[in-house]
Design an enzyme around this catalytic site. Structure first.
Site, mmCIF file in Angstrom:
data_model
loop_
_atom_site.group_PDB
_atom_site.id
_atom_site.type_symbol
_atom_site.label_atom_id
_atom_site.label_comp_id
_atom_site.label_asym_id
_atom_site.label_seq_id
_atom_site.Cartn_x
_atom_site.Cartn_y
_atom_site.Cartn_z
ATOM 1 N N ARG A 186 0.842 -1.192 0.000
ATOM 2 C CA ARG A 186 0.000 0.000 0.000
ATOM 3 C C ARG A 186 0.875 1.238 0.000
ATOM 4 O O ARG A 186 2.096 1.144 -0.016
ATOM 5 C CB ARG A 186 -0.932 -0.007 1.215
ATOM 6 C CG ARG A 186 -0.207 0.052 2.533
ATOM 7 C CD ARG A 186 -1.187 -0.125 3.687
ATOM 8 N NE ARG A 186 -0.460 -0.214 4.943
ATOM 9 C CZ ARG A 186 -0.983 -0.661 6.066
ATOM 10 N NH1 ARG A 186 -2.232 -1.066 6.106
ATOM 11 N NH2 ARG A 186 -0.262 -0.697 7.165
ATOM 12 N N SER A 251 5.530 -2.472 -18.033
ATOM 13 C CA SER A 251 4.586 -1.373 -17.891
ATOM 14 C C SER A 251 3.339 -1.823 -17.122
ATOM 15 O O SER A 251 2.801 -1.088 -16.293
ATOM 16 C CB SER A 251 4.211 -0.844 -19.274
ATOM 17 O OG SER A 251 3.090 -0.004 -19.188
ATOM 18 N N ARG A 286 -2.274 9.295 -12.415
ATOM 19 C CA ARG A 286 -1.497 8.251 -13.063
ATOM 20 C C ARG A 286 -2.173 7.667 -14.300
ATOM 21 O O ARG A 286 -1.500 7.131 -15.174
ATOM 22 C CB ARG A 286 -1.213 7.125 -12.073
ATOM 23 C CG ARG A 286 -0.352 7.585 -10.908
ATOM 24 C CD ARG A 286 -0.184 6.497 -9.903
ATOM 25 N NE ARG A 286 0.504 6.929 -8.695
ATOM 26 C CZ ARG A 286 1.821 7.053 -8.582
ATOM 27 N NH1 ARG A 286 2.583 6.820 -9.623
ATOM 28 N NH2 ARG A 286 2.365 7.411 -7.434
ATOM 29 N N CYS A 393 12.504 2.004 -0.087
ATOM 30 C CA CYS A 393 11.552 1.666 0.966
ATOM 31 C C CYS A 393 11.426 0.147 1.089
ATOM 32 O O CYS A 393 11.258 -0.560 0.105
ATOM 33 C CB CYS A 393 10.225 2.312 0.616
ATOM 34 S SG CYS A 393 8.771 1.407 1.031
ATOM 35 N N CYS A 396 8.229 -1.525 -0.220
ATOM 36 C CA CYS A 396 8.161 -1.506 -1.686
ATOM 37 C C CYS A 396 9.153 -2.515 -2.251
ATOM 38 O O CYS A 396 8.899 -3.148 -3.269
ATOM 39 C CB CYS A 396 8.494 -0.131 -2.231
ATOM 40 S SG CYS A 396 7.695 1.201 -1.362
#
Ligand code: NAG
Ligand code: NAG
Length: 467
Positions: A186, A251, A286, A393, A396
């Site tokens: 998240r 992508s 985005r 992070c 991540c």
């Protein structure tokens, strides 16, 4: 590998043919239309369309997959988050593994800055951001003692094999089990130049792209223009289908991660409670066709492309899981058996989904070429998995590593279709193996894409009345 490529070929027409809406036509009116107008209808020469995929995924697959991923076998993933980045070492403060220790350690911050007025100094604001990112990005590695003992046994069931990813040495003392349910993917506050850099390196240096061709909307490139965008897409169209597919997979992965971050955005952060939920502004930034100069809808189509590729891999790997010898071993016999039943149910469901691709292999005639391409793919993909060690992070990095390993496993399956099809029904399979790590990452990665597709429906509703 042979027929695996039929899929790529079949899907490639998908992407730009969906919706004729280009610049000169009337602008779509609602925010939902601007994001999704081009993401609907038939997927070219596949008999499935986006709506069919949505229905299949959201109502039939997603709920069962969620249940499976909550089981012990799938929730614990071993990962080494402490590997140094092999490509550069100036990872931005917020990004650095010990971010809080260096620039953000509160002892090092002069008291004056910590006082009430500190919010006005830029440096202090940065510290606050850093601490926030650090807190949100931390990985909860707590496991019960019992679980720790159980997972020790699991490794015995692992076999190593040819891999598309630079796999972590899971015997390393730095590798730890993490509970994926305790560490959901998240919003973490990890964004901006540091995060762009990761994606930029992936797209720029690892997707078969020459440096002279610029990617549209690359936030790190200077002087963007329409002509560059055209150059990029004519370059992409000029690639062989597989390399084009490679770009689209990356992508699609990028899009999927961004869908999650927008769907589980930190909306409210007070001492009383933290609230995570949909942030439609973030989503629009985005994916809105106008705000992103047409890139957003393309990204979403690539997400469906990735979904279909992983779906395809799962349908092809069924014989491996169907063998009576195969177990989802955790030591709890009854539970393990139940999980296997659920797993097979899911795989049969997937196999029944009508993915009517052209099954003729693009490379049927040229074995050498196919072999070379597989090697090329593998090298590029391994490199991308190493870049994940440069993600600042922790959380991540965890999900980045897991999802690249999952996609790498899917590619390995697609390149091994014949081996899998010819697998002995019982006894050991020497030619094709999947380790527990690969299995866990494969299903969790697919779980992420499946969640993204599900979330798109939510965003479609949320954006319906937004203009
Ligand atoms: C691997 O990644 C690094 C860093 O982006 C890059 O310099 C190198 O060319 C890549 N190698 C391959 C084979 O893609
Ligand atoms: C939603 O995201 C935007 C950035 O895209 C941010 O500025 C805004 O504060 C967020 N909204 C909430 C409620 O957090």
């Amino acid at each position: 590998m042979g027929r695996g490529w039929g899929l790529f070929v079949g899907l490639l027409g998908v992407v730009w043919l969906l919706c004729p809406a280009h610049g000169e036509e009337r602008q779509p009116e609602t925010a939902a239309q601007r994001c999704f107008c081009q993401v609907s209808g038939y997927l070219d020469d596949c008999t499935c369309d986006v709506e069919t995929i949505d229905k299949f995924n959201n109502y039939r697959l997603f709920p069962r997959l969620q249940k499976l991923l909550e089981s012990d076998y799938f929730r614990y993933y071993k990962v080494n988050l402490k590997k140094p980045c092999p490509f550069w070492n100036d990872i931005n403060q917020c990004g650095r593994r010990d971010c809080a220790v260096k620039p953000c350690h509160s002892d090092e911050v002069p008291d004056g800055i910590k006082s009430a007025s500190y919010k006005y100094s830029e440096e202090a604001n940065h510290i606050e951001e850093c601490e926030q990112a650090e807190r949100l990005g931390a990985v909860d590695a707590s496991l019960s003692e019992e679980t720790q003992k159980a997972v020790l046994q699991w490794t015995k069931h692992d076999d190593s094999s040819d891999s598309f990813c630079e796999v972590d040495d899971i015997q390393s003392p730095d590798a730890e089990y993490v509970d994926l349910l305790l560490n959901p993917e998240r919003y973490t506050g990890y964004k901006g130049p540091d995060a762009w850099r990761i994606w930029s390196v992936i797209y720029e240096e690892n997707c078969f792209k020459p440096q002279t061709i610029q990617r549209p909307l690359n936030p790190l490139a200077s002087g963007q223009g329409k002509s560059k965008e055209n150059t990029f897409y004519s370059w992409l169209e000029g690639l062989c289908v597989e390399k084009r597919a490679f770009y689209r997979l990356i992508s699609g992965l990028h899009a999927s991660i961004n869908v999650h971050l927008s769907a589980r955005y930190l909306l409210q952060d007070t001492w009383l409670e933290k609230k995570w939920g949909h942030n439609i502004t973030e989503f629009q930034q985005r994916f809105d066709g106008i705000l992103t100069e047409g890139e957003g809808p393309r990204r979403l189509k690539n997400l469906y492309f990735l979904y279909l590729i992983e779906l395809r891999a799962l349908s092809k790997v069924l014989p491996f899981f169907e063998r009576p010898d195969f177990q989802l071993f955790t030591g709890n016999k009854a539970q393990d058996a139940e999980n296997k039943v659920l797993l097979l149910e899911i795989l049969h469901e997937i196999k029944s989904f009508p993915l009517h691709f052209d099954e003729n292999s693009f490379f049927a005639g040229d074995k050498n070429e196919a072999h070379k391409l597989k090697e090329d793919f593998r090298l590029h993909f391994r490199n991308i998995s190493r870049i994940m060690d440069c993600v600042g992070c922790f959380k991540c990095r965890l999900w980045g590593k897991l999802q690249t390993q999952g996609l790498g496993t899917a590619l390995k399956i697609l390149f091994s279709e014949k081996l899998i099809a010819n697998m002995p029904e019982s006894g050991p399979s020497y030619e094709f193996q999947l380790t527990r790590q690969e299995i866990v990452s494969l299903f969790n990665a697919f779980g992420r894409i499946s969640t993204s597709v599900r979330e798109l429906e939510n965003f479609r509703h949320l954006l319906q009345d937004v203009h």
